[in-house]
Design a protein around this motif. Sequence first.
Motif, mmCIF file in Angstrom:
data_model
loop_
_atom_site.group_PDB
_atom_site.id
_atom_site.type_symbol
_atom_site.label_atom_id
_atom_site.label_comp_id
_atom_site.label_asym_id
_atom_site.label_seq_id
_atom_site.Cartn_x
_atom_site.Cartn_y
_atom_site.Cartn_z
ATOM 1 N N ALA A 142 1.069 -1.171 0.211
ATOM 2 C CA ALA A 142 -0.093 0.448 -0.188
ATOM 3 C C ALA A 142 0.914 1.528 -0.157
ATOM 4 C CB ALA A 142 -1.044 -0.292 1.393
ATOM 5 N N ASP A 143 1.084 1.970 0.478
ATOM 6 C CA ASP A 143 1.527 3.295 0.781
ATOM 7 C C ASP A 143 3.350 3.231 1.897
ATOM 8 O OD1 ASP A 143 0.441 2.814 3.702
ATOM 9 O OD2 ASP A 143 -0.413 4.900 3.786
ATOM 10 N N ASP A 144 3.037 2.281 2.094
ATOM 11 C CA ASP A 144 4.718 1.813 2.828
ATOM 12 C C ASP A 144 5.288 1.096 2.167
ATOM 13 O OD1 ASP A 144 4.001 2.796 5.649
ATOM 14 O OD2 ASP A 144 3.037 0.810 5.636
ATOM 15 N N GLY A 145 6.535 1.550 2.186
ATOM 16 C CA GLY A 145 7.826 0.545 1.180
ATOM 17 C C GLY A 145 9.207 0.987 1.737
ATOM 18 N N LEU A 146 10.144 0.509 0.158
ATOM 19 C CA LEU A 146 11.474 0.579 1.164
ATOM 20 C C LEU A 146 12.038 -0.063 -0.389
ATOM 21 C CD1 LEU A 146 11.159 -3.214 3.607
ATOM 22 C CD2 LEU A 146 11.452 0.143 4.233
#
Length: 412
Positions: free
Chosen positions: A226-230
Amino acid sequence: MDKEKSYEISRHQVMEAYKMVKANKGAAGIDGITIENFEADLKNNLYKLWNRMSSGSYFPMPVKGVEIPKKNKGTRLLGVPAIIDRIAQMVAVLNLEPLVEPVFCDDSYGYRPSRSAIDAVGITRKRCWEYDWLIEFDIKGLFDNIDHELLLKAVRKHTDCKWLILYIERWIKVPFHMHDGSLVERIAGVCQGGPISPILANLFMHYAFDKWMERQHPNNPWARYADDGLIHCKTNAEAEKILDCLNKRMTECKLELHPEKTRRVYCKDSDRKGKYEHTSFDFLGYTFRIRFARSKTGKYFNAFSPAVSQKAIKSFNQRIREIRRTTTFKSLEQLALDINPVIRGWANYFGCYNQSEMKHKLAKVNLALVIWARKKYKNLRKESSAWKWLKRCAATQPDLFAHWKMGLRPMT
């Protein structure tokens, strides 16, 4: 009769969508109609919805706006569509998902039938061993700020189905109906709470981030939920450069990176030296940081690995506390029925990596049971008496609580 309709929509799909909405449960929308109310005249209600959707005369009601507190601070505005609108949206999902799911990238993990959060944690663990640096990022208010024009452009890229495009446009523009009776118009964003919203958010981010990364930075693996990333990087300089590019890209897409939740992280372990500001990060309930590990040969070393985060522990303890406080009138067996699904779900998820850390925290559920017993029974007011009582219960009913089955019974 079906041939006279403006749009060809399957009655079977409307029924299937209703079953899915019912399984998801959820509260009533602004009309106050619950699933039970809707089922009282189910055949007629589903026919009317199908008829309106097929003729183009379907218009969604305003979405019930509900403000819920965030884990850190402030509130998040969720939207609760009416039951009939949730069913209509689910019909759209059944038609849109087969078109976009095959083109979504493998490293997009959120709200997808073939991906999960624990898959994202697993691949991130592996990549942290291979890459010294990463960018941890969070998109500020993704669901609230998705640009409608860009979103509809993405939808049209994958379908020319007129009714699907028409109703998606109506859903994203329908206002919020707040508790004071006011209507809040929406000029951007998708309603966080509707069945169609997750797939629309994924479709938007597919072009805003996923495909952009594949084009512009093909040598840097990434994972997004969703809106969290790496984003994994070889060096600090590379991470700094990509983060600058990512900021510009989000601005182009009318989004913004959260300044407090976006940073460069050094994945420090036994072989990686030097002092840096950030050497740990949280992702999907896990904290990744340097930890003692044991090799197959019995040798101990420092590895960069995940374990249950403090935020996840705090949230779990709060849930157990809520159950304990609302079940003092129940029996121990009834308490177990309420608490076991929470324990099992938590253990299944956080037991995937660093199981010993998870079990250490889970064993503290016994203290909650002691507190529960002291409040319920007058003869167990003394803590020592309550512990003796709980030990006897665990000895006679070792399978009563899910964590007791794992060997986490009160010490004898």
